[in-house]
Design an enzyme around this catalytic site. Structure first.
Site, PDB file in Angstrom:
ATOM      1  CG  HIS A 179      19.546 -28.135 -10.257  1.00 44.79           C
ATOM      2  ND1 HIS A 179      19.198 -27.050  -9.488  1.00 44.79           N
ATOM      3  CD2 HIS A 179      19.448 -27.703 -11.554  1.00 44.79           C
ATOM      4  CE1 HIS A 179      18.904 -26.015 -10.270  1.00 44.79           C
ATOM      5  NE2 HIS A 179      19.043 -26.398 -11.518  1.00 44.79           N
TER       6      HIS A 179
ATOM      7  CB  CYS B 143      33.890 -40.956 -14.205  1.00 45.80           C
ATOM      8  SG  CYS B 143      35.627 -40.605 -14.529  1.00 45.80           S
TER       9      CYS B 143
ATOM     10  CG  ASN C 190       8.965 -18.280  -1.315  1.00 47.77           C
ATOM     11  OD1 ASN C 190       9.398 -17.780  -0.277  1.00 47.77           O
ATOM     12  ND2 ASN C 190       9.758 -18.813  -2.227  1.00 47.77           N
TER      13      ASN C 190
HETATM   14  P1  OAD Z   1      17.112 -20.708  -2.668  1.00 49.84           P
HETATM   15  O1  OAD Z   1      17.875 -20.865  -1.411  1.00 49.84           O
HETATM   16  O2  OAD Z   1      17.639 -19.770  -3.690  1.00 49.84           O
HETATM   17  O3  OAD Z   1      15.622 -20.220  -2.330  1.00 49.84           O
HETATM   18  C1  OAD Z   1      14.877 -20.862  -1.327  1.00 49.84           C
HETATM   19  C2  OAD Z   1      13.473 -20.265  -1.312  1.00 49.84           C
HETATM   20  O4  OAD Z   1      12.736 -20.978  -0.328  1.00 49.84           O
HETATM   21  C3  OAD Z   1      13.425 -18.783  -0.927  1.00 49.84           C
HETATM   22  O5  OAD Z   1      12.584 -18.094  -1.844  1.00 49.84           O
HETATM   23  C4  OAD Z   1      12.787 -18.795   0.470  1.00 49.84           C
HETATM   24  O6  OAD Z   1      11.960 -17.654   0.713  1.00 49.84           O
HETATM   25  C5  OAD Z   1      11.953 -20.055   0.395  1.00 49.84           C
HETATM   26  N1  OAD Z   1      11.675 -20.691   1.696  1.00 49.84           N
HETATM   27  C6  OAD Z   1      12.405 -20.652   2.841  1.00 49.84           C
HETATM   28  N2  OAD Z   1      11.812 -21.381   3.798  1.00 49.84           N
HETATM   29  C7  OAD Z   1      10.682 -21.900   3.247  1.00 49.84           C
HETATM   30  C8  OAD Z   1       9.647 -22.758   3.722  1.00 49.84           C
HETATM   31  N3  OAD Z   1       9.655 -23.244   4.967  1.00 49.84           N
HETATM   32  N4  OAD Z   1       8.648 -23.080   2.871  1.00 49.84           N
HETATM   33  C9  OAD Z   1       8.637 -22.605   1.602  1.00 49.84           C
HETATM   34  N5  OAD Z   1       9.581 -21.801   1.096  1.00 49.84           N
HETATM   35  C10 OAD Z   1      10.598 -21.455   1.904  1.00 49.84           C
HETATM   36  O7  OAD Z   1      16.882 -22.162  -3.266  1.00 49.84           O
HETATM   37  P2  OAD Z   1      16.464 -22.595  -4.755  1.00 49.84           P
HETATM   38  O8  OAD Z   1      15.494 -21.619  -5.333  1.00 49.84           O
HETATM   39  O9  OAD Z   1      16.074 -24.004  -4.677  1.00 49.84           O
HETATM   40  O10 OAD Z   1      21.445 -25.244  -7.604  1.00 49.84           O
HETATM   41  O11 OAD Z   1      17.835 -22.456  -5.499  1.00 49.84           O
HETATM   42  C11 OAD Z   1      17.948 -22.877  -6.826  1.00 49.84           C
HETATM   43  C12 OAD Z   1      19.269 -23.549  -7.066  1.00 49.84           C
HETATM   44  O12 OAD Z   1      20.336 -22.702  -6.584  1.00 49.84           O
HETATM   45  C13 OAD Z   1      19.488 -24.846  -6.310  1.00 49.84           C
HETATM   46  O13 OAD Z   1      18.920 -25.944  -6.959  1.00 49.84           O
HETATM   47  C14 OAD Z   1      20.979 -24.943  -6.274  1.00 49.84           C
HETATM   48  C15 OAD Z   1      21.323 -23.524  -5.912  1.00 49.84           C
HETATM   49  O14 OAD Z   1      22.590 -23.110  -6.227  1.00 49.84           O
HETATM   50  C16 OAD Z   1      22.266 -26.266  -7.808  1.00 49.84           C
HETATM   51  O15 OAD Z   1      22.661 -26.992  -6.923  1.00 49.84           O
HETATM   52  C17 OAD Z   1      22.640 -26.418  -9.238  1.00 49.84           C
END
Ligand code: OAD
Length: 249
Positions: free
Chosen positions: A119, A127, A214
């Site tokens: 990402h 730009c 997770n």
């Molecule tokens: P999310 O916020 O959707 O999910 C975060 C995950 O981390 C959840 O499943 C939580 O249960 C878990 N979590 C929380 N605390 C934790 C810890 N201490 N250790 C391990 N896991 C933990 O984030 P992403 O899955 O990364 O996209 O989201 C995917 C994409 O959605 C991101 O890359 C971003 C967002 O919109 C873009 O920016 C394009």
């Protein structure tokens, strides 16, 4: 923590481990995740108003200034025990590929050498008009998008916004790594954002061992051979210490 002996044997036998991470791996570095019900970025800010091309076209200053705030949050963050353990995994396993959805750069900061940032990276700029890269931002306090040195268009952060495509070359590479690594560790992702979330499914379909780490249940539990519940900064170092008791920090 109960770590299955079968998983320990699978890790020790692996010559290539793919690691697929999301915001949860950086939670203990002080960066909020996106979808936590209380503290999540998208619980408190509108993705549609901040992370789309339409939003930037409508109000480039607002989008730029919000990313400057986000850069300020990330600038204070340091790699945590999970990032460091993943970097040290390179001393245990011949080939480690980190595929991350995170834009914070913490895997590289921890010392991981093969990191695919699906990402993008928050510090880079491109730009909006001509897509040519410009100087990276080093001062998150500077406000308003700078002008492109080539076409005088407005610069934007080099991250993937909703509705945008990932780099096909990068995603193809990530797909190859997911399908060919012996083991895929899925860490701290809600598994909701495609196409990134398809990588563990592709690994599983190719016959690879999939491990989901997770604190909460996610869709990837259903395809994982092993599910380890807990915070990444606790589980990941404990897993590697169990697999390589003589070598893990
Ligand atoms: P999310 O916020 O959707 O999910 C975060 C995950 O981390 C959840 O499943 C939580 O249960 C878990 N979590 C929380 N605390 C934790 C810890 N201490 N250790 C391990 N896991 C933990 O984030 P992403 O899955 O990364 O996209 O989201 C995917 C994409 O959605 C991101 O890359 C971003 C967002 O919109 C873009 O920016 C394009």
């Amino acid at each position: 923590m109960n770590i299955p002996s079968e998983l320990i044997a699978q890790l020790r036998a692996a010559s290539h481990i793919a690691v697929f991470t999301g915001a949860g791996v950086s939670a203990e570095s002080g960066i909020p995740t996106f979808r936590d019900a209380q503290t999540g970025i998208w619980a408190n800010h509108s993705a549609a108003e901040l992370s789309t091309r339409i939003a930037f076209r409508a109000d480039p200053h607002r989008v730029w200034d919000w990313y400057q705030w986000f850069r300020g949050v990330m600038q204070k963050a340091r790699p945590n025990a999970a990032h460091l353990a993943l970097a040290a995994l390179e001393n245990m396993v011949e080939h480690v590929t980190v595929i991350t959805q995170n834009i914070d750069g913490l895997h590289a900061a921890a010392g991981s050498t093969e990191v695919l940032e699906l990402h993008g990276n928050i510090w880079g700029n491109v730009c909006f008009a001509c897509r040519r890269p410009g100087p990276a931002t080093d001062d998150p306090k500077a406000n308003g998008p700078p002008k492109c040195l080539h076409c005088r268009g407005r610069m934007r952060p080099d991250v993937v916004w909703f509705g945008e495509l990932l780099s096909q070359k990068l995603f193809d590479h990530a797909t190859r790594m997911a399908k060919t690594a012996d083991v895929m560790l899925v860490i701290g992702t809600s598994s909701l954002v495609e196409p990134a979330a398809s990588l563990p499914r592709l690994a599983r379909a190719a016959g690879r061992i999939v491990v989901n780490i997770n604190p909460e249940a996610t869709a990837h539990d259903a395809i994982a051979h092993h599910v380890l519940r807990g915070a990444a900064a606790v589980v990941v170092p404990a897993l590697f210490a169990a697999a390589w008791p003589d070598r893990a920090a």
